[in-house]
Motif scaffolding. Structure first.
Motif, PDB file in Angstrom:
ATOM      1  N   LEU A   1       0.876  -1.167   0.000  1.00 45.12           N
ATOM      2  CA  LEU A   1       0.000   0.000   0.000  1.00 45.12           C
ATOM      3  C   LEU A   1       0.914   1.218   0.000  1.00 45.12           C
ATOM      4  O   LEU A   1       1.735   1.392   0.911  1.00 45.12           O
ATOM      5  N   SER A   2       0.805   2.037  -1.011  1.00 45.04           N
ATOM      6  CA  SER A   2       1.764   3.113  -1.258  1.00 45.04           C
ATOM      7  C   SER A   2       1.942   4.082  -0.094  1.00 45.04           C
ATOM      8  O   SER A   2       3.061   4.463   0.228  1.00 45.04           O
ATOM      9  N   MET A   3       0.878   4.500   0.538  1.00 50.15           N
ATOM     10  CA  MET A   3       0.974   5.511   1.593  1.00 50.15           C
ATOM     11  C   MET A   3       1.465   4.944   2.925  1.00 50.15           C
ATOM     12  O   MET A   3       2.243   5.574   3.621  1.00 50.15           O
ATOM     13  N   SER A   4       1.003   3.760   3.298  1.00 54.71           N
ATOM     14  CA  SER A   4       1.306   3.227   4.630  1.00 54.71           C
ATOM     15  C   SER A   4       2.519   2.307   4.655  1.00 54.71           C
ATOM     16  O   SER A   4       3.086   2.073   5.717  1.00 54.71           O
ATOM     17  N   GLY A   5       2.862   1.742   3.493  1.00 58.08           N
ATOM     18  CA  GLY A   5       3.961   0.784   3.459  1.00 58.08           C
ATOM     19  C   GLY A   5       3.558  -0.617   3.884  1.00 58.08           C
ATOM     20  O   GLY A   5       4.372  -1.531   3.865  1.00 58.08           O
TER      21      GLY A   5
ATOM     22  N   PRO B   1      -7.697   0.823  -4.595  1.00 58.12           N
ATOM     23  CA  PRO B   1      -7.551   1.202  -6.004  1.00 58.12           C
ATOM     24  C   PRO B   1      -6.133   0.940  -6.514  1.00 58.12           C
ATOM     25  O   PRO B   1      -5.163   1.004  -5.756  1.00 58.12           O
ATOM     26  N   GLU B   2      -6.043   0.657  -7.792  1.00 55.88           N
ATOM     27  CA  GLU B   2      -4.760   0.336  -8.418  1.00 55.88           C
ATOM     28  C   GLU B   2      -3.705   1.410  -8.156  1.00 55.88           C
ATOM     29  O   GLU B   2      -2.536   1.105  -7.917  1.00 55.88           O
ATOM     30  N   SER B   3      -4.108   2.674  -8.166  1.00 50.17           N
ATOM     31  CA  SER B   3      -3.157   3.778  -7.997  1.00 50.17           C
ATOM     32  C   SER B   3      -2.545   3.834  -6.602  1.00 50.17           C
ATOM     33  O   SER B   3      -1.537   4.508  -6.398  1.00 50.17           O
ATOM     34  N   ALA B   4      -3.123   3.130  -5.642  1.00 45.45           N
ATOM     35  CA  ALA B   4      -2.617   3.140  -4.265  1.00 45.45           C
ATOM     36  C   ALA B   4      -1.744   1.932  -3.959  1.00 45.45           C
ATOM     37  O   ALA B   4      -1.380   1.710  -2.804  1.00 45.45           O
ATOM     38  N   LEU B   5      -1.385   1.157  -4.985  1.00 49.29           N
ATOM     39  CA  LEU B   5      -0.590  -0.056  -4.796  1.00 49.29           C
ATOM     40  C   LEU B   5       0.704   0.009  -5.593  1.00 49.29           C
ATOM     41  O   LEU B   5       0.751   0.622  -6.660  1.00 49.29           O
ATOM     42  N   THR B   6       1.728  -0.650  -5.066  1.00 44.94           N
ATOM     43  CA  THR B   6       2.978  -0.834  -5.806  1.00 44.94           C
ATOM     44  C   THR B   6       3.376  -2.301  -5.704  1.00 44.94           C
ATOM     45  O   THR B   6       3.096  -2.964  -4.704  1.00 44.94           O
TER      46      THR B   6
END
Length: 63
Positions: free
Chosen positions: A17-21, A56-61
């Motif tokens: 999760l991009s924001m939280s890690g 959402p896809e944009s919030a994942l790496t």
């Protein structure tokens, strides 16, 4: 006939999760007419609980 959706992440792929890690695995995917692709992710949250949620896809790496 509509073209088949192309998902950025595969089933069972590890993602963050991009924001939280926080990180987990893709256990579901959804496509919509008016929204970006969504992924159902199973992960351990900041309180050490296993949770599942649509992200959402944009919030994942990818990991």
């Amino acid at each position: 006939m509509e073209p088949k959706a192309v998902f950025k992440f595969e089933m069972n792929q590890r993602v963050a999760l991009s924001m939280s890690g926080e990180y987990g695995v893709v256990i579901g995917r959804a496509e919509y007419l008016d929204l970006a692709p969504q992924y159902y992710i199973r992960y351990v949250d900041g309180t050490d609980r296993q949770v599942q949620d649509w992200i959402p896809e944009s919030a994942l790496t990818a990991l």
